[in-house]
Structure formats: C-alpha cells, structure tokens
Design a protein around this motif. Structure first.
Motif, short mmCIF file in Angstrom:
data_model
loop_
_atom_site.label_atom_id
_atom_site.label_comp_id
_atom_site.label_asym_id
_atom_site.label_seq_id
_atom_site.Cartn_x
_atom_site.Cartn_y
_atom_site.Cartn_z
N ASN A 1 0.82 -1.21 0.00
CA ASN A 1 0.00 0.00 0.00
C ASN A 1 0.85 1.27 0.00
OD1 ASN A 1 0.25 0.58 3.06
ND2 ASN A 1 -0.68 -1.46 3.05
N LEU A 2 0.38 2.33 0.64
CA LEU A 2 1.08 3.60 0.59
C LEU A 2 2.42 3.57 1.32
CD1 LEU A 2 -1.68 6.33 1.00
CD2 LEU A 2 -0.67 5.39 -1.07
N ILE A 3 2.57 2.65 2.26
CA ILE A 3 3.83 2.57 3.00
C ILE A 3 4.98 2.29 2.04
CG2 ILE A 3 5.11 1.33 4.79
CD1 ILE A 3 2.42 0.79 6.16
N GLY A 4 4.80 1.29 1.19
CA GLY A 4 5.84 0.97 0.21
C GLY A 4 6.04 2.07 -0.81
N ALA A 5 4.92 2.66 -1.26
CA ALA A 5 5.02 3.73 -2.26
C ALA A 5 5.78 4.93 -1.72
CB ALA A 5 3.61 4.15 -2.69
N LEU A 6 5.46 5.34 -0.50
CA LEU A 6 6.13 6.51 0.09
C LEU A 6 7.59 6.22 0.38
CD1 LEU A 6 3.32 7.74 2.53
CD2 LEU A 6 3.95 8.71 0.31
N ALA A 7 7.88 4.99 0.81
CA ALA A 7 9.27 4.62 1.13
C ALA A 7 10.14 4.66 -0.13
CB ALA A 7 9.31 3.24 1.78
N ILE A 8 9.67 4.06 -1.21
CA ILE A 8 10.45 4.02 -2.44
C ILE A 8 10.53 5.40 -3.08
CG2 ILE A 8 10.64 3.03 -4.74
CD1 ILE A 8 11.31 1.10 -2.46
N ALA A 9 9.45 6.16 -3.03
CA ALA A 9 9.48 7.52 -3.57
C ALA A 9 10.46 8.38 -2.78
CB ALA A 9 8.08 8.15 -3.52
N GLY A 10 10.44 8.25 -1.45
CA GLY A 10 11.38 9.00 -0.62
C GLY A 10 12.82 8.62 -0.91
N LEU A 11 13.07 7.32 -1.09
CA LEU A 11 14.41 6.85 -1.43
C LEU A 11 14.86 7.44 -2.77
CD1 LEU A 11 16.86 4.88 -1.21
CD2 LEU A 11 15.43 3.19 -2.39
N THR A 12 13.97 7.42 -3.76
CA THR A 12 14.32 7.94 -5.08
C THR A 12 14.61 9.43 -5.04
OG1 THR A 12 12.85 6.26 -6.04
CG2 THR A 12 13.61 8.02 -7.49
N VAL A 13 13.82 10.18 -4.26
CA VAL A 13 14.07 11.62 -4.12
C VAL A 13 15.44 11.86 -3.50
CG1 VAL A 13 13.36 13.70 -2.90
CG2 VAL A 13 11.64 12.30 -4.03
N TRP A 14 15.80 11.06 -2.51
CA TRP A 14 17.13 11.19 -1.88
C TRP A 14 18.23 10.94 -2.91
CZ3 TRP A 14 21.15 7.67 -1.12
CH2 TRP A 14 22.18 8.12 -0.28
N ILE A 15 18.09 9.87 -3.70
CA ILE A 15 19.09 9.57 -4.73
C ILE A 15 19.14 10.70 -5.76
CG2 ILE A 15 19.73 7.96 -6.57
CD1 ILE A 15 18.25 5.76 -5.01
N HIS A 16 17.97 11.17 -6.16
CA HIS A 16 17.90 12.24 -7.16
C HIS A 16 18.59 13.51 -6.67
CE1 HIS A 16 16.01 14.84 -10.25
NE2 HIS A 16 15.84 15.70 -9.26
N LEU B 1 21.33 7.79 -14.11
CA LEU B 1 22.15 7.42 -12.96
C LEU B 1 21.26 7.19 -11.74
CD1 LEU B 1 24.93 6.97 -11.71
CD2 LEU B 1 25.05 9.43 -11.26
N VAL B 2 20.25 8.02 -11.57
CA VAL B 2 19.32 7.85 -10.44
C VAL B 2 18.63 6.50 -10.54
CG1 VAL B 2 17.21 8.74 -9.36
CG2 VAL B 2 18.94 10.34 -10.20
N VAL B 3 18.16 6.14 -11.72
CA VAL B 3 17.47 4.86 -11.91
C VAL B 3 18.43 3.69 -11.73
CG1 VAL B 3 16.28 3.41 -13.61
CG2 VAL B 3 15.69 5.84 -13.39
N ILE B 4 19.67 3.82 -12.20
CA ILE B 4 20.66 2.74 -12.05
C ILE B 4 20.95 2.48 -10.57
CG2 ILE B 4 23.09 2.14 -12.42
CD1 ILE B 4 22.86 3.67 -15.13
N ILE B 5 21.19 3.55 -9.82
CA ILE B 5 21.44 3.38 -8.38
C ILE B 5 20.21 2.77 -7.71
CG2 ILE B 5 21.89 4.61 -6.22
CD1 ILE B 5 23.44 6.68 -7.89
N GLY B 6 19.01 3.28 -8.10
CA GLY B 6 17.77 2.74 -7.54
C GLY B 6 17.59 1.27 -7.86
N PHE B 7 18.04 0.84 -9.04
CA PHE B 7 17.91 -0.56 -9.45
C PHE B 7 18.62 -1.48 -8.47
CE2 PHE B 7 19.29 -4.35 -11.64
CZ PHE B 7 18.22 -4.69 -12.48
N PHE B 8 19.85 -1.18 -8.15
CA PHE B 8 20.63 -2.06 -7.29
C PHE B 8 20.18 -1.98 -5.82
CE2 PHE B 8 23.51 -1.46 -10.93
CZ PHE B 8 23.73 -2.80 -11.25
N ILE B 9 19.76 -0.79 -5.39
CA ILE B 9 19.28 -0.68 -4.01
C ILE B 9 17.96 -1.44 -3.85
CG2 ILE B 9 18.42 0.91 -2.26
CD1 ILE B 9 20.39 2.98 -3.24
#
Length: 540
Positions: free
Chosen positions: A138-153, A173-181
């Motif tokens: 649900n939203l927990i996963g969505a917010l966690a991954i979105a927050g992680l991506t914003v940090w990487i970005h 580069l943001v997507v590549i780093i996100g892929f491995f994490i």
C-alpha cells in the motif's frame, strides 16, 4: 526535523488534491445506479445503469492507482531540482522494486510464507500494481520508495561522469542506483512484509473496536496538529492507508456504498470502522458557530465589514471543507480557542458515533451530498438527520463558547481591532528592519518593471518573494492545499505579516526559518510563478 516533516506532509498533499473530484464523481455515479434511490430506472442492464457504470469505471482511476499516484506526486514536492525528472525516476524505481518482488515470490514464495498462486486481494496479501502481481505494501511501500528515489535524485542527479559514460548521468544514474538498491530491498521486503501485514491486520481490529473514545481522540489529534502541518500523518493512513481497513477508508466506502445504503440497522453496527471517517464533520458545522461569533462580537460600526469578510470564508469552509482562514485566525489571536475548537471537533464526532452514525464524510457539504446524504437517505435517514441535528447543535455550542471567550478576554477577532479595520488575521508581533523596508520598496519597483504578466497569481508570487527576502533568501519551496511553504536562510529579512495580507495572502505562519504564506486554493498556481521568479532572480 519538524521542518522536514512539514515539507513531507505538504508534498503528500499534492496527489491528495486529485481525490476530491473523483471522490464526488464516483459516489454520485454509484448513487445513480442504486434502485433504492431511482427505482427501476437504475435496474441492472438498463441504458441509464450502463452509462453510470462507465462513468464509475473512470472514477476509480485515482483510487485504484493510489500507490503510483503518490510515487509520482511525492517527488514533485520534495525534489530540490528537476522535479519532473525525479517523478519519472520514482515511477521507474518503484515498478522495478515491484517486479523484483514478483520475481522473488514466483520462485521462493513458499520460503517467505506467501502463496504466490493465490488471486490478488482478500487475505492473500497480494495486489496488482501497474500490471504487476506483487505484495500489497500500500502507501507505505510507495512513500518509502518515492522517498528513497528523491534522496538519490537530490544527491546524484547533477553528478558529472566521465565523457564516455555521459549517457548514464542525470535521471539514468538515479534509476541505475535505484535498481541495485531496490534489488536488495525487494528481498528484505519479501522477508519482513508478510509478518507486518499480520500486525496491521491485528491493529485494524483494535482501531475498529476502539469505540467512541477512539474516534473522538483521533479527531482531536487531527485538528490540534493542523498548525504543525503534521495532521496529514494522522488522517491519511486512515483515509488512504491500511490503518483500519485494507486500502483505506475512502476507497472501501466507495466500493461498498450501495451495499451499505441497502442494509438496515445502525451504521455503526454495519461498518464500525467508518467512525474514523467522521473527522470532517466539524468542517461543515464549526464555521457556522465561529463565523456567527465573529460577527456578533464585532464593533457595531464594523459589523457589515466583518459579515462581508466572514461570509465567503464560511461558505468556502462549509461547502468545500477549506477551514484554514477560520482556524488560523483564532490560532494567531488566541491559541486556547484553537485548542477548544479541537476539543469540540472531537466531541462532535464522539457524539455522532455514540448515537450510531458511522460513515465516511466528505470534506464539505458538496461531497457530503454524494458521499453520504443521498445514498443514506432511504434506509438510514435517521443517520442523516442526526448528522444535521447534532452538527447544528454543536454550531450553537461553538457560537456561545467563542462569543464568551472573545468578550471575556477581549480577543481582537475580525471587526474588534483598535484600528477599526476588519481582517481575518491579527497583526503578529514581528518586527521588520527599517533597512529591509527600503530594500523591499526598491525590489518592488524593480520587479514591477521586469514583470509583464497581468496574472494576479503571478503578481502575488512576485510580492510574496519580495516579502520573504528575495530569491537568495529562499532555501526550499513547497505547498499544501492552501499554504505556500517556504524555508528561508535569514528569517530577519522576512516582512511583517501585514505586508503579505496587503498583497493577497490570508496571513503568515512563522516558525523560525520555516514559513507558511496562507494563499488559498490558488496556491499551486502561485507556487509555479513563485518558483519561476526565484529562478529568474538568481539568473539575473
């Protein structure tokens, strides 16, 4: 930390703003298919019923894709640069994570205690997101991954790579780093989320059975936290998250609206969880009593002005559920009144729930008509009458409590100011440096010469930026439903709240370097112009 939480809460509101139209449309379309309301006209298979079924299908778009909506919407509010690219990266990283989980469960589902062969929904713990059968985070996963991506970005978007690797920099580069994490996170999620789902299920039972006290306390906390901006963290897990029902109260109420409307007996017995949907009731009835108290206590010579000022804000609150002009007025003037408002709001919902009313109430009367009043009028007319009866009774209570407090302590509410000018916000005791006044006048002339826009929102943005100390003083920009949220480097450069009111704002909330300009419902447009003006000034 508080500033970061406020910024996060404001960013969460970006996608929430899209729910209002779809919610009203969806509830209306469902009501139009109810034989209880329209008789045989709405019978299954009729042209009328089929047309509204198509409309309903479109209305579910927002609620069936909430996770994706937040994954895209959160970066718009949180990314420090290139927010559109951050939103794209967030979507790609989120779907990559879900595909990893799907692959893991299809191979090792049994080892993680998940039967991946089950259909989505129900007790399976699975959900289809963007066409991928995955764990329902649900939203927990969505917010966690979105927050992680914003940090990487924010950290790596501008990272310069060697010339021969240039194709991989920026969003790639943001997507590549996100892929491995997320590959690592997918294994962790498959391991820890099924037990968490069990805990959530148990917690839902506790919350749903917490009774009238639980409902009243929830509403009190949601209201009392409004000044901090943290109220989003109270109601959003209930309305759109798994706090009491899987998938959120609002989608659940919509999905079962006809069934609930067709049932007999007390709504509290039928759907006790919906008691937590009563937190919006005070938005309809509190402004009536508060507005009447403002008018009644105004000086006789200011009463007409006060009425003209209070009426539009009261109607906005009652019809659309936007109550901030009222709430921030007495928050500034007398915080004890705001605390009383939070208590009364909690007692209002407590009383309704105690009398058997349990329903998801919309943010204002417009949404209430389709969410609650029309669908429930046939089999649950008593609940509708209680909604209005108890609500109006509390409007009277609000009036007498506020009138007593205003006159007892001589609170300078609109129409009672010594200046004789009726206004919705009292001048706060903030001092503006004389040098800043001169600087503000110079900047105003300069900006007016540069600006060729006649759009009032563009003019507001220019003036607000001037009042906030100019582009070089701005460190972060965000907004919620009605407020432009800004962080500044030097708070001493910020103009007096009256400056902002003179240029179209309802007021200014100042908490150190974190400021909120109360703009109104035009805030998304004002923010766009504001960001462009900041960019232009920094370039100049």
């Amino acid at each position: 930390m508080m500033e970061k939480l406020q910024r996060f809460g404001g960013a969460m509101f970006t996608p929430v703003l899209l729910f209002a139209f779809n919610g009203i449309l969806l509830s209306f379309a469902i009501a139009m298919q109810s034989e209880l309301i329209l008789g045989t006209l709405a019978s299954e298979g009729t042209f009328w019923s089929n047309i509204w079924f198509v409309v309903e299908s479109g209305g579910w778009t927002i609620f069936n894709n909430m996770e994706i909506l937040f994954v895209i919407g959160l970066p718009i509010g949180l990314a420090k640069k290139a927010s559109a690219r951050a939103a794209l990266a967030s979507f790609v990283v989120y779907m990559t994570w879900n595909n990893f989980i799907a692959g893991i469960l299809s191979v090792w589902g049994n080892q993680f205690g998940v039967d991946y062969s089950q259909a989505v929904g129900g007790i399976s713990g699975l959900k289809e997101i963007g066409g991928v059968k995955t764990l329902d985070t649900n939203l927990i996963g969505a917010l966690a991954i979105a927050g992680l991506t914003v940090w990487i970005h924010n950290r790596y978007f501008d990272k310069k790579l060697p010339e021969w690797l240039g194709v991989f920099q920026g969003t790639s580069l943001v997507v590549i780093i996100g892929f491995f994490i997320t590959l690592i996170l997918a294994f962790i999620t498959a391991w820890i989320w099924p037990p968490i789902q069990d805990l959530i299920s148990q917690a839902q039972g506790v919350m749903a059975n917490s009774g009238s006290i639980g409902v009243g306390l929830y509403v009190f906390l949601e209201r009392i936290l409004i000044p901090t901006g943290l109220h989003h963290f109270i109601y959003q897990p209930f309305e759109y998250g798994p706090a009491v029902v899987e998938g959120g109260l609002v989608p659940y109420w919509m999905a079962n609206l006809n069934e609930i409307a067709s049932s007999t007996g007390s709504l509290r017995e039928i759907i006790p969880e919906a008691g937590f949907g009563l937190h919006n009731v005070s938005k309809v009835f509190a402004p009536i009593g508060i507005g009447a108290a403002f008018i009644a206590t105004a000086k006789p010579e200011n009463r007409k002005k006060t009425f003209a000022l209070v009426l539009p804000t009261a109607l906005t609150a009652i019809m659309a559920g936007i109550t901030e002009p009222f709430e921030f007025t007495f928050l500034f003037l007398a915080p004890q009144l705001f605390a009383v408002h939070a208590v009364l709001a909690g007692l209002l919902s407590f009383t309704l729930y105690s009398l058997g009313v349990s329903a998801v109430i919309g943010g204002g009367l417009l949404s209430n008509i389709s969410y609650f009043i029309i669908p429930m009028a046939s089999n649950h007319l008593s609940a509708v009458l209680l909604f209005f009866g108890v609500g109006l009774l509390f409007s009277v209570i609000y009036f007498f409590v506020f009138r007593f407090a205003i006159t007892k302590w001589d609170i300078k509410t609109p129409g009672r100011e010594t200046s004789g000018e009726a206004k919705m916000f009292k001048k706060a005791d903030y001092r503006e440096k004389k040098a800043q006044e001169k600087n503000s006048n110079d900047n105003r002339s300069s900006h007016n010469e540069k600006s060729t826009s006649i759009d009032p929102n563009a003019e507001k943005a220019i003036q607000f930026l001037e009042g906030l100390g100019g582009a070089n003083n701005i460190t972060a920009i965000n907004n919620c439903a009605t407020r432009l949220r800004v962080s500044v480097a030097d708070e001493s450069l910020v103009a007096d709240p009256d400056f902002f009111k003179q240029h179209g704002a309802h007021g200014l909330v100042k908490k150190g370097t974190a400021l909120q300009v109360i703009v109104g419902l035009d805030v998304p447009q004002v923010r766009d112009y504001f960001e462009k003006e900041v960019e232009n000034q920094k370039i100049d």
